[in-house]
Design an enzyme around this catalytic site. Structure first.
Site, short mmCIF file in Angstrom:
data_model
loop_
_atom_site.label_atom_id
_atom_site.label_comp_id
_atom_site.label_asym_id
_atom_site.label_seq_id
_atom_site.Cartn_x
_atom_site.Cartn_y
_atom_site.Cartn_z
N LYS A 118 -12.50 41.78 50.73
CA LYS A 118 -11.48 42.60 51.38
C LYS A 118 -10.15 41.86 51.40
CE LYS A 118 -10.74 42.88 55.78
NZ LYS A 118 -10.92 42.98 57.21
N ASP A 148 -12.17 48.23 55.07
CA ASP A 148 -12.42 47.73 56.43
C ASP A 148 -13.00 48.87 57.24
OD1 ASP A 148 -10.37 49.39 57.09
OD2 ASP A 148 -9.09 47.87 57.98
#
Ligand code: SF4
Length: 216
Positions: free
Chosen positions: A121, A139
């Site tokens: 991420k 997320d």
């Protein structure tokens, strides 16, 4: 409506709603962004922005941070969660930047995720913001919005990432990642999504469920 057409409309509406889709983290260069992103795990961007001016004032380069005492870095970032591990990671990552990459942040996914404190991420945030490279940033907000829009049924972040990478054109992956994230914060909140004001309501299967009293 077919999936491609629906996705295109969703992307266009989100881009119009959030034309400035830059990260909320404050940074001046590649080193600062990578440090901010690593620090942002399990905390808010606003908390990171409060801690980093002092961090970068005292250790403005990877070389400076690589030579820092961990206890001193911990003191500066202690307001952030997991500050001991984060301080250790920041120093170790800075050493790698200096020793392997001449003090510059690498752009390859494998090289970025080898840096302590940087996962997929974070690597996608860095790649997208610094070099506009394609990538889906998954997320909690992004995953929730995509599931409610029925763009994926996956809950595992890597599987969500892979599915969305197939659906979203490369040149719009960064834009979509950021705008869907902002949408999740502003309208499609976890507990009480604001479907009544949501600009995606007409395109959202979960909105239809909601009006017919089925759970989202
Ligand atoms: S209509 Fe509701 S569930 Fe669907 S995206 Fe908008 S806020 Fe989320």
């Amino acid at each position: 409506m077919d999936m491609d057409k629906r996705i295109l409309q969703i992307m266009d509406i989100l881009k119009k709603e959030f034309p400035n889709f830059q990260t909320l983290l404050n940074y001046k260069n590649d080193f600062e962004l990578s440090a901010c992103v690593a620090l942002s795990a399990q905390t808010t961007d606003a908390s990171v922005n409060k801690a980093t001016p002092e961090l970068f004032r005292r250790w403005p380069t990877p070389a400076a941070l690589a030579a820092a005492r961990q206890s001193e870095v911990e003191e500066v970032i202690h307001s952030l969660g997991f500050f001991r591990q984060k301080a250790k990671n920041l120093i170790a990552a800075s050493r790698m930047l200096v020793e392997k990459y001449g003090g510059k942040v690498p752009w390859e996914m494998d090289e970025l995720t080898a840096l302590p404190g940087i996962g997929r991420k974070s690597a996608n945030v860095i790649r997208g913001h610094l070099w506009n490279l394609p990538g889906i940033i998954v997320d909690t907000h992004f995953g929730r919005v995509c599931r409610r829009l029925e763009l994926t049924a996956q809950t595992d972040p890597v599987k969500v990432e892979m599915e969305l990478m197939r659906l979203i054109p490369e040149e719009r992956q960064h834009e979509f990642s950021m705008t869907a994230n902002f949408h999740g914060r502003k309208y499609c909140m976890s507990r009480k999504p604001n479907c009544a004001d949501c600009p995606l309501a007409e395109l959202c299967p979960s909105r239809i469920h909601r009006t017919s009293k089925k759970p989202i």
